[in-house]
Motif scaffolding. Structure first.
Motif, PDB file in Angstrom:
ATOM      1  N   SER A   1      54.081 -71.068   5.356  1.00 56.52           N
ATOM      2  CA  SER A   1      55.001 -70.675   4.280  1.00 56.52           C
ATOM      3  C   SER A   1      54.227 -70.535   2.972  1.00 56.52           C
ATOM      4  O   SER A   1      53.100 -71.016   2.864  1.00 56.52           O
ATOM      5  CB  SER A   1      56.115 -71.718   4.118  1.00 56.52           C
ATOM      6  N   TYR A   2      54.844 -69.871   2.008  1.00 58.53           N
ATOM      7  CA  TYR A   2      54.268 -69.737   0.664  1.00 58.53           C
ATOM      8  C   TYR A   2      55.226 -70.343  -0.355  1.00 58.53           C
ATOM      9  O   TYR A   2      56.446 -70.218  -0.233  1.00 58.53           O
ATOM     10  CB  TYR A   2      54.055 -68.269   0.300  1.00 58.53           C
ATOM     11  N   VAL A   3      54.638 -70.975  -1.364  1.00 59.37           N
ATOM     12  CA  VAL A   3      55.409 -71.416  -2.526  1.00 59.37           C
ATOM     13  C   VAL A   3      54.686 -70.893  -3.771  1.00 59.37           C
ATOM     14  O   VAL A   3      53.538 -71.270  -4.036  1.00 59.37           O
ATOM     15  CB  VAL A   3      55.529 -72.950  -2.590  1.00 59.37           C
ATOM     16  N   PHE A   4      55.353 -70.024  -4.500  1.00 58.02           N
ATOM     17  CA  PHE A   4      54.774 -69.445  -5.716  1.00 58.02           C
ATOM     18  C   PHE A   4      55.234 -70.267  -6.923  1.00 58.02           C
ATOM     19  O   PHE A   4      56.437 -70.481  -7.129  1.00 58.02           O
ATOM     20  CB  PHE A   4      55.221 -67.990  -5.874  1.00 58.02           C
ATOM     21  N   ILE A   5      54.259 -70.723  -7.712  1.00 60.56           N
ATOM     22  CA  ILE A   5      54.543 -71.524  -8.901  1.00 60.56           C
ATOM     23  C   ILE A   5      54.075 -70.725 -10.112  1.00 60.56           C
ATOM     24  O   ILE A   5      52.876 -70.604 -10.375  1.00 60.56           O
ATOM     25  CB  ILE A   5      53.818 -72.888  -8.832  1.00 60.56           C
ATOM     26  N   ILE A   6      55.012 -70.165 -10.851  1.00 60.40           N
ATOM     27  CA  ILE A   6      54.722 -69.149 -11.862  1.00 60.40           C
ATOM     28  C   ILE A   6      54.957 -69.684 -13.272  1.00 60.40           C
ATOM     29  O   ILE A   6      55.981 -70.298 -13.562  1.00 60.40           O
ATOM     30  CB  ILE A   6      55.584 -67.895 -11.624  1.00 60.40           C
ATOM     31  N   ASP A   7      54.004 -69.402 -14.132  1.00 61.62           N
ATOM     32  CA  ASP A   7      54.061 -69.821 -15.535  1.00 61.62           C
ATOM     33  C   ASP A   7      55.049 -68.928 -16.299  1.00 61.62           C
ATOM     34  O   ASP A   7      54.904 -67.709 -16.336  1.00 61.62           O
ATOM     35  CB  ASP A   7      52.659 -69.703 -16.145  1.00 61.62           C
ATOM     36  N   ASN A   8      56.057 -69.573 -16.911  1.00 55.50           N
ATOM     37  CA  ASN A   8      57.015 -68.862 -17.770  1.00 55.50           C
ATOM     38  C   ASN A   8      56.988 -69.431 -19.190  1.00 55.50           C
ATOM     39  O   ASN A   8      57.994 -69.403 -19.899  1.00 55.50           O
ATOM     40  CB  ASN A   8      58.445 -68.990 -17.216  1.00 55.50           C
ATOM     41  N   SER A   9      55.840 -69.952 -19.599  1.00 58.63           N
ATOM     42  CA  SER A   9      55.720 -70.487 -20.951  1.00 58.63           C
ATOM     43  C   SER A   9      55.767 -69.355 -21.972  1.00 58.63           C
ATOM     44  O   SER A   9      55.679 -68.169 -21.624  1.00 58.63           O
ATOM     45  CB  SER A   9      54.418 -71.270 -21.095  1.00 58.63           C
ATOM     46  N   GLY A  10      55.879 -69.736 -23.238  1.00 59.76           N
ATOM     47  CA  GLY A  10      56.036 -68.726 -24.286  1.00 59.76           C
ATOM     48  C   GLY A  10      54.897 -67.735 -24.358  1.00 59.76           C
ATOM     49  O   GLY A  10      55.109 -66.550 -24.677  1.00 59.76           O
ATOM     50  N   SER A  11      53.692 -68.143 -24.019  1.00 57.33           N
ATOM     51  CA  SER A  11      52.535 -67.251 -24.117  1.00 57.33           C
ATOM     52  C   SER A  11      52.566 -66.115 -23.105  1.00 57.33           C
ATOM     53  O   SER A  11      51.886 -65.094 -23.296  1.00 57.33           O
ATOM     54  CB  SER A  11      51.241 -68.044 -23.943  1.00 57.33           C
ATOM     55  N   MET A  12      53.361 -66.257 -22.040  1.00 54.12           N
ATOM     56  CA  MET A  12      53.422 -65.198 -21.032  1.00 54.12           C
ATOM     57  C   MET A  12      54.089 -63.936 -21.558  1.00 54.12           C
ATOM     58  O   MET A  12      53.932 -62.857 -20.971  1.00 54.12           O
ATOM     59  CB  MET A  12      54.162 -65.691 -19.797  1.00 54.12           C
ATOM     60  N   SER A  13      54.788 -64.039 -22.674  1.00 55.92           N
ATOM     61  CA  SER A  13      55.408 -62.847 -23.265  1.00 55.92           C
ATOM     62  C   SER A  13      54.363 -61.833 -23.693  1.00 55.92           C
ATOM     63  O   SER A  13      54.597 -60.618 -23.643  1.00 55.92           O
ATOM     64  CB  SER A  13      56.267 -63.244 -24.476  1.00 55.92           C
ATOM     65  N   SER A  14      53.192 -62.339 -24.093  1.00 52.37           N
ATOM     66  CA  SER A  14      52.110 -61.432 -24.481  1.00 52.37           C
ATOM     67  C   SER A  14      51.114 -61.208 -23.345  1.00 52.37           C
ATOM     68  O   SER A  14      50.515 -60.134 -23.234  1.00 52.37           O
ATOM     69  CB  SER A  14      51.381 -61.987 -25.713  1.00 52.37           C
ATOM     70  N   SER A  15      50.956 -62.206 -22.487  1.00 59.67           N
ATOM     71  CA  SER A  15      50.003 -62.073 -21.388  1.00 59.67           C
ATOM     72  C   SER A  15      50.512 -61.127 -20.297  1.00 59.67           C
ATOM     73  O   SER A  15      49.748 -60.343 -19.728  1.00 59.67           O
ATOM     74  CB  SER A  15      49.706 -63.443 -20.773  1.00 59.67           C
ATOM     75  N   ASP A  16      51.800 -61.213 -19.992  1.00 65.65           N
ATOM     76  CA  ASP A  16      52.392 -60.389 -18.933  1.00 65.65           C
ATOM     77  C   ASP A  16      53.792 -59.939 -19.359  1.00 65.65           C
ATOM     78  O   ASP A  16      54.807 -60.362 -18.798  1.00 65.65           O
ATOM     79  CB  ASP A  16      52.463 -61.183 -17.629  1.00 65.65           C
ATOM     80  N   PRO A  17      53.852 -59.075 -20.361  1.00 64.48           N
ATOM     81  CA  PRO A  17      55.161 -58.666 -20.906  1.00 64.48           C
ATOM     82  C   PRO A  17      56.022 -57.908 -19.905  1.00 64.48           C
ATOM     83  O   PRO A  17      57.261 -57.906 -20.024  1.00 64.48           O
ATOM     84  CB  PRO A  17      54.787 -57.788 -22.102  1.00 64.48           C
TER      85      PRO A  17
END
Length: 445
Positions: free
Chosen positions: A142-158
């Motif tokens: 199985s896979y478990v994806f743990i994804i960063d949704n911190s404030g900086s992701m707005s500019s890193s991955d808009p």
């Protein structure tokens, strides 16, 4: 008393007689003391630090059979330490070398260092043997994806390409393949519970805010897995952690190693992907200590390829084992822990034996061997439990171990003269001579 009884008595005619009396009294007044040699200890510590730095640089430049590389690392360290102590002992003159014994001790020292290389390589080779079935890569269940949704992701991955990458990765799996998606930032959120691919993925619009609680997130997911909240992952789940920054819940007084060791115990591998200005050391540590891989990218456009590679690849580090590294595979862990302690202690004791010849203090063999035995055992225990039980950085524990086994404990003999006692002894001798007078003899008849 007849004076003739003393016909054979003669006062000493030798002019040096009284000088000999003085010297005798002087020798009697001399006292030999043994004091701990702090200077040699400090020199051995400095030599050990130099040896640690140079041997580590040398080891990192090697690309060869690892037991030999480890043996060479220990050999280089030992050579630097012993030669510095040997030269210092000669210059300082605190050892009983004769011209003959100097060459003899040096020759024995060289032979001993070669034996250290051979024995270290042999012990490392034995430690790396797998006394269980061969390691065979098993596909993740199985896979478990743990994804960063911190404030900086707005500019890193808009454009939220990280979530599109998940769909592309899963598209190649069977409909029954289970996976889950979690995000972390202001809160830890379960975006998709563990379910087969056939259940699909609801539309999701990420909200980027908050900090980067990587440690807390991993701790929470592990807790959910252990208490049965996170189920359906099978026997060999694989986690993928994606982040673009530094963990806000880890500092110099806290570490993540104990958590990662718990992941290993539960047969969970974590691969990591760093986007932009991320904490490379932390992301690499997470992957390294759980048997995953770490991939660092600068552009969100590369997320799909990076995430696909990270979650499908496995690290060779998972099955590797050596004296100065965290032990991933926990099969027969007690046996390997015992071997680790005994083998590294033996190496330390060999160095303490060599220090006898480096210092030339054969008469101090008791303190040298006993102290060497103690520091070797302590160093070996700290190395094993520090790295594999407590989860402290392997580099720090290796430094402490080598520093301990490089220390040399000897005594320094000093001779003191008690001048008051010297004068008393000298006066006694004079009184004894001067008491021989004719007035003491019976001259009658």
């Amino acid at each position: 008393m007849d004076f003739n009884d003393f016909d054979d008595f003669e006062l000493p005619e030798d002019d040096n007689y009284f000088e000999e009396v003085k010297q005798t009294s002087f020798n009697r007044s001399r006292q030999s003391h043994k004091q701990f040699d702090y200077q040699t200890l400090m020199i051995s510590i400095i030599a050990s630090i130099i040896g640690i730095i140079i041997s580590n640089m040398f080891y990192n430049s090697l690309d060869m059979w690892r037991p030999l590389a480890i043996g060479l690392r220990i050999f280089v360290f030992s050579t630097i330490v012993m030669m510095i102590i040997f030269i210092y002992s000669l210059i300082n003159g605190n050892i009983g070398f004769s011209q003959y014994s100097t060459g003899l001790n040096f020759g024995i020292l060289v032979i001993g260092l070669i034996l250290v290389l051979i024995i270290s390589t042999l012990l490392e080779g034995i430690y790396e043997i797998n006394f269980y079935s061969s390691n065979v890569y098993t596909e993740p269940t199985s896979y478990v994806f743990i994804i960063d949704n911190s404030g900086s992701m707005s500019s890193s991955d808009p454009e939220a390409l990280r979530y599109a990458a998940i769909e592309d990765i899963i598209s190649n799996k069977d409909d029954t393949f289970p996976y889950a998606i979690y995000s972390f930032g202001n809160t830890i959120t379960c975006i998709r519970k563990v379910a087969p691919k056939s259940d699909g993925l609801d539309d999701y619009e990420p909200i980027n805010n908050g900090e980067t609680p990587i440690k807390t997130t991993l701790q929470q997911l592990l807790s959910d897995y252990k208490d049965g909240t996170l189920t359906g992952l099978g026997d060999n789940p694989k986690f993928l952690l994606l982040s673009d920054g530094y963990a806000t819940d880890i500092n110099m007084f806290s570490n993540i190693s104990s958590i990662l060791k718990d992941y290993v115990k539960n047969n969970i591998t974590i691969s990591t992907v760093g986007l932009g200005e991320t904490d490379d050391d932390l992301m690499q540590q997470i992957a390294l200590e759980t048997g995953g891989v770490y991939i660092d990218i600068d552009d969100a456009q590369d997320l799909e390829k990076a995430m696909a590679t990270a979650i499908t690849d496995t690290s060779d580090e998972l099955y590797q084992r050596h004296f100065f590294k965290y032990r991933h595979v926990l099969k027969l862990d007690t046996l390997y822990a015992f071997m680790h302690i005994i083998f590294t202690a033996i190496i330390g004791m060999l160095l303490s034996l060599l220090s006898l010849f480096a210092t030339g203090r054969d008469n101090d063999k008791r303190i040298v061997l006993i102290s060497g035995f103690i520091t070797s055992i302590i160093g070996a225990l700290l190395l094993e439990f520090g790295i594999n039980a407590i989860g402290l950085p392997a580099s720090i524990m290796t430094f402490i171990y080598l520093l301990l086994i490089g220390m040399v404990f000897i005594n320094h003999e000093t001779i003191e003269t008690n001048y008051h006692l010297h004068k008393v002894e000298q006066q006694k001798q004079k009184d004894k001579i001067s008491s021989i007078t004719f007035d003491d003899f019976d001259t009658e008849g």
